[in-house]
Design an enzyme around this catalytic site. Structure first.
Site, PDB file in Angstrom:
ATOM      1  N   TYR A  81     -15.041   6.158 -13.964  1.00  0.00           N
ATOM      2  CA  TYR A  81     -14.811   4.942 -13.185  1.00  0.00           C
ATOM      3  C   TYR A  81     -15.239   3.709 -13.976  1.00  0.00           C
ATOM      4  CZ  TYR A  81     -15.115   1.608  -9.298  1.00  0.00           C
ATOM      5  OH  TYR A  81     -14.968   0.515  -8.475  1.00  0.00           O
ATOM      6  N   ASP A 139       0.874  -1.176   0.000  1.00  0.00           N
ATOM      7  CA  ASP A 139       0.000   0.000   0.000  1.00  0.00           C
ATOM      8  C   ASP A 139       0.906   1.218   0.000  1.00  0.00           C
ATOM      9  OD1 ASP A 139      -3.256   0.325   1.008  1.00  0.00           O
ATOM     10  OD2 ASP A 139      -1.994   2.110   0.969  1.00  0.00           O
TER      11      ASP A 139
END
Length: 251
Positions: free
Chosen positions: A153, A38
């Site tokens: 998106y 991450d």
């Protein structure tokens, strides 16, 4: 401990929170050796506190140099879950050039970079193990269904399906499987952030819930059984598929 993923090396991106975090923990509990990455070191630290056996690495999936360096450092993978992504809000008239570039870089191009970096090792691993699995995060908002104010998106997530099917077709005879997870509306920190930023957060939450025929938001634990299945040998005859876990939205 269950052993559905026993001795498998699995990397999960965006593992600091949400579906990525839950998936990393679920895979570890199924016996996998999990590498969680991450960009947010603080959330990775709390992941290790919750599940100490997970190995964490800070990684910007938009940085090819960082990705290649990590690929050289880690052992060959049996499973790769590309989970990182961003949800743009707006119609086509609201999309700036910068929005378009950023969303494609994070939602699509990062997967291309990750697959290019880790697939060579996965091919070698598959020669020994018989199979290896790539799982890409797509969405029900893709070529499968359109939603208001999700044009960018949905476009990126449709591209993920094309990437998934292409990789699956190219390497199916080597035991490499590639599939896409297509969630419905999942109760994650990302969703909570979008709800909180709405003009009327209470109404926004009601609207998100209302579009799910099952009458509730999905939880991350609704997603992890499919993630584990697709990364395990139980799905050894499944490749090139977009698997919906959407509470019936696309019925």
């Amino acid at each position: 401990m269950s052993v559905r993923l026993n001795n498998k090396n699995i990397l999960v991106s965006a593992a600091g929170q949400g579906i990525g975090r839950a998936s990393a923990i679920a895979c570890a509990r199924e016996g996998a050796r999990v590498f969680a990455v991450d960009i947010n070191e603080a959330t990775l630290a709390t992941l290790v506190e919750e599940c100490p056996e997970i190995q964490v690495h800070k990684l910007d999936v938009c940085d090819r140099g960082q990705i290649n360096a990590l690929a050289e450092k880690l052992p060959q993978l049996d499973g790769l879950f590309n989970c990182a992504g961003f949800v743009h809000h707006g119609s086509v008239l609201d999309i700036s050039e910068e929005d378009w570039t950023f969303s494609f870089d994070l939602n699509v191009t990062s997967m291309y970079r990750m697959i290019q970096a880790f697939l060579p090792g996965m091919r070698e691993r598959a020669k020994v193990q018989g199979t290896a699995s790539i799982l890409n995060m797509s969405s029900m908002a893709s070529s499968l269904k359109g939603f208001p104010v999700r044009t960018l998106y949905g476009t990126t997530k449709a591209a993920v399906l094309g990437l998934t099917k292409g990789v699956a077709a190219d390497f199916v005879q080597e035991g490499i499987r590639c599939n896409a997870l297509c969630p419905g509306t999942v109760d994650t920190p990302s969703l909570r952030g979008r709800i909180a930023s709405a003009p009327d957060p209470v109404e926004a939450e009601k609207n998100f819930i209302a579009r799910q025929p099952m009458g509730r938001l999905a939880t991350v634990d609704d997603m992890t059984p499919m993630v584990v299945y697709l990364l395990s040998d139980e799905s050894r005859f499944v490749s090139g598929q977009a698997l919906l876990v959407d509470g019936g939205v696309t019925i």
